[in-house]
Design a protein around this motif. Structure first.
Motif, PDB file in Angstrom:
ATOM      1  N   GLY A  74      -9.835  65.120  17.038  1.00  8.73           N
ATOM      2  CA  GLY A  74     -10.162  64.434  15.875  1.00  8.73           C
ATOM      3  C   GLY A  74     -10.734  63.040  16.161  1.00  8.73           C
ATOM      4  N   ILE A  75     -10.581  62.479  17.162  1.00  7.72           N
ATOM      5  CA  ILE A  75     -11.183  60.829  17.665  1.00  7.72           C
ATOM      6  C   ILE A  75     -11.619  61.227  18.931  1.00  7.72           C
ATOM      7  CG2 ILE A  75     -10.529  58.648  18.033  1.00  7.72           C
ATOM      8  CD1 ILE A  75      -7.801  59.023  16.499  1.00  7.72           C
ATOM      9  N   ALA A  76     -13.073  60.790  19.065  1.00  6.25           N
ATOM     10  CA  ALA A  76     -13.676  60.738  20.329  1.00  6.25           C
ATOM     11  C   ALA A  76     -12.780  59.734  21.414  1.00  6.25           C
ATOM     12  CB  ALA A  76     -15.059  60.407  20.102  1.00  6.25           C
ATOM     13  N   PRO A  77     -12.921  60.027  22.603  1.00  8.97           N
ATOM     14  CA  PRO A  77     -12.170  59.141  23.729  1.00  8.97           C
ATOM     15  C   PRO A  77     -12.575  57.697  23.471  1.00  8.97           C
ATOM     16  CG  PRO A  77     -12.987  61.315  24.642  1.00  8.97           C
ATOM     17  CD  PRO A  77     -13.435  61.267  23.205  1.00  8.97           C
ATOM     18  N   VAL A  78     -13.990  57.393  23.362  1.00 10.60           N
ATOM     19  CA  VAL A  78     -14.434  55.981  23.273  1.00 10.60           C
ATOM     20  C   VAL A  78     -13.951  55.421  22.146  1.00 10.60           C
ATOM     21  CG1 VAL A  78     -16.401  54.517  23.295  1.00 10.60           C
ATOM     22  CG2 VAL A  78     -16.567  56.506  24.692  1.00 10.60           C
ATOM     23  N   MET A  79     -13.953  55.923  20.932  1.00  6.92           N
ATOM     24  CA  MET A  79     -13.362  55.415  19.716  1.00  6.92           C
ATOM     25  C   MET A  79     -11.735  55.224  20.090  1.00  6.92           C
ATOM     26  SD  MET A  79     -15.620  54.811  17.458  1.00  6.92           S
ATOM     27  CE  MET A  79     -14.411  53.886  16.302  1.00  6.92           C
ATOM     28  N   HIS A 137     -14.916  58.396   9.571  1.00  9.26           N
ATOM     29  CA  HIS A 137     -14.318  59.487  10.362  1.00  9.26           C
ATOM     30  C   HIS A 137     -14.515  59.304  11.752  1.00  9.26           C
ATOM     31  CE1 HIS A 137     -13.486  62.331   7.152  1.00  9.26           C
ATOM     32  NE2 HIS A 137     -14.387  61.651   6.425  1.00  9.26           N
ATOM     33  N   HIS A 138     -13.964  58.186  12.325  1.00  9.35           N
ATOM     34  CA  HIS A 138     -14.111  57.796  13.579  1.00  9.35           C
ATOM     35  C   HIS A 138     -15.443  57.940  14.180  1.00  9.35           C
ATOM     36  CE1 HIS A 138      -9.865  57.891  13.274  1.00  9.35           C
ATOM     37  NE2 HIS A 138      -9.888  59.166  13.156  1.00  9.35           N
ATOM     38  N   ALA A 139     -16.663  57.606  13.500  1.00 10.25           N
ATOM     39  CA  ALA A 139     -17.942  57.881  13.886  1.00 10.25           C
ATOM     40  C   ALA A 139     -18.340  59.131  14.085  1.00 10.25           C
ATOM     41  CB  ALA A 139     -18.297  57.061  14.853  1.00 10.25           C
ATOM     42  N   ILE A 181     -21.497  58.296  20.577  1.00 14.83           N
ATOM     43  CA  ILE A 181     -20.738  57.063  21.264  1.00 14.83           C
ATOM     44  C   ILE A 181     -20.922  57.161  22.712  1.00 14.83           C
ATOM     45  CG2 ILE A 181     -18.569  55.872  21.069  1.00 14.83           C
ATOM     46  CD1 ILE A 181     -17.816  57.951  18.664  1.00 14.83           C
ATOM     47  N   ALA A 182     -21.576  55.841  23.067  1.00 18.53           N
ATOM     48  CA  ALA A 182     -21.965  55.854  24.603  1.00 18.53           C
ATOM     49  C   ALA A 182     -20.434  55.036  25.334  1.00 18.53           C
ATOM     50  CB  ALA A 182     -22.953  55.096  24.750  1.00 18.53           C
ATOM     51  N   ASP A 236       0.316  59.275  25.138  1.00 16.18           N
ATOM     52  CA  ASP A 236       1.011  58.537  26.187  1.00 16.18           C
ATOM     53  C   ASP A 236       0.325  59.216  27.309  1.00 16.18           C
ATOM     54  OD1 ASP A 236       2.827  57.091  24.381  1.00 16.18           O
ATOM     55  OD2 ASP A 236       4.337  58.434  24.799  1.00 16.18           O
ATOM     56  N   TYR A 237      -0.082  60.345  27.537  1.00 18.73           N
ATOM     57  CA  TYR A 237      -0.757  60.957  28.764  1.00 18.73           C
ATOM     58  C   TYR A 237      -2.068  60.351  28.662  1.00 18.73           C
ATOM     59  CZ  TYR A 237      -3.324  64.161  31.495  1.00 18.73           C
ATOM     60  OH  TYR A 237      -4.289  64.717  32.557  1.00 18.73           O
ATOM     61  N   TRP A 238      -2.737  60.211  27.247  1.00 16.07           N
ATOM     62  CA  TRP A 238      -4.377  59.785  27.258  1.00 16.07           C
ATOM     63  C   TRP A 238      -4.042  58.306  27.965  1.00 16.07           C
ATOM     64  CZ3 TRP A 238      -6.406  55.693  24.865  1.00 16.07           C
ATOM     65  CH2 TRP A 238      -7.830  55.735  24.877  1.00 16.07           C
ATOM     66  N   PHE A 239      -3.241  57.514  27.674  1.00 16.69           N
ATOM     67  CA  PHE A 239      -3.222  55.992  28.025  1.00 16.69           C
ATOM     68  C   PHE A 239      -3.153  56.037  29.552  1.00 16.69           C
ATOM     69  CE2 PHE A 239      -2.284  54.635  23.670  1.00 16.69           C
ATOM     70  CZ  PHE A 239      -3.257  53.871  23.815  1.00 16.69           C
ATOM     71  N   ARG A 240      -2.548  57.057  30.204  1.00 16.82           N
ATOM     72  CA  ARG A 240      -2.494  56.992  31.708  1.00 16.82           C
ATOM     73  C   ARG A 240      -3.803  57.375  32.158  1.00 16.82           C
ATOM     74  NH1 ARG A 240       2.547  59.459  30.524  1.00 16.82           N
ATOM     75  NH2 ARG A 240       1.821  61.438  30.986  1.00 16.82           N
TER      76      ARG A 240
END
Length: 191
Positions: free
Chosen positions: A3-8, A43-45, A50-51, A182-186
């Motif tokens: 639901g949220i693009a990685p850059v957002m 809605h998180h763009a 999103i570049a 937590d995994y994403w932040f790593r």
């Protein structure tokens, strides 16, 4: 993250971590607070490109605030930016993924979150950092306290229904963490 693009998501996380530096009297800023506002405002763009640097295309531009009731607003807001951010030289429109009025953005709220030297409300990193600064305010605040967080939400939009609506998404942060934040932040790219 679902639901949220990685850059957002990166923009929310970076802004939350920088909020204390920019607003040292503010405590409790979390990525999930910013994501709550981002969810309600755009809605998180979603539906926009999103570049990697946070540039969002096409731009997110809200309803013309001409008093007609479009977008739920019946107050006229005359142009304050010469159409720079909203392409409208008669009336203002909320802009970017966090939906700032140009007059708000052009004040102390406007931030350069991606370090390119430009404060652009249409950039995910800039807009998220601007939202963090705006929600923290200039005085002491503790956004981990529900009452203070509600007051911050009411500064963002003066309607009680809005504060209640956006608040439901703050709790989504626990769900996102359970889904692997937590995994994403790593593995997320460093800025």
């Amino acid at each position: 993250m679902k639901g949220i693009a990685p850059v957002m998501l990166s923009a929310y996380a970076n802004a939350a971590s920088r909020a204390l530096t920019l607003r040292p009297k503010c405590k409790g800023m979390r990525w999930s607070v910013l994501a709550g506002f981002g969810r309600v405002e755009s809605h998180h763009a979603a539906g926009h490109r999103i570049a990697h640097d946070g540039t969002i295309t096409p731009r997110i531009i809200g309803a013309r605030l001409d008093g007609s009731g479009a977008g739920g607003n019946k107050t006229k807001v005359a142009d304050t930016d010469g159409g720079t951010w909203d392409n409208d030289t008669s009336y203002d429109r909320a802009v970017g993924p966090m939906q700032f009025l140009p007059s708000t953005w052009n004040g102390p709220t406007g931030q350069d979150g991606n370090g390119d030297g430009i404060k652009d409300p249409h950039n995910a990193f800039d807009a998220a950092l601007g939202a963090a600064v705006y929600l923290c305010g200039a005085g002491h605040s503790d956004l981990s306290d529900d009452n203070q967080l509600r007051k911050a939400a009411l500064r963002y939009n003066h309607a009680g229904w809005y504060a209640q609506y956006v608040h439901q998404y703050f709790d989504a942060g626990a769900r996102y963490r359970a889904e692997g934040l937590d995994y994403w932040f790593r593995w997320r790219p460093s800025r």
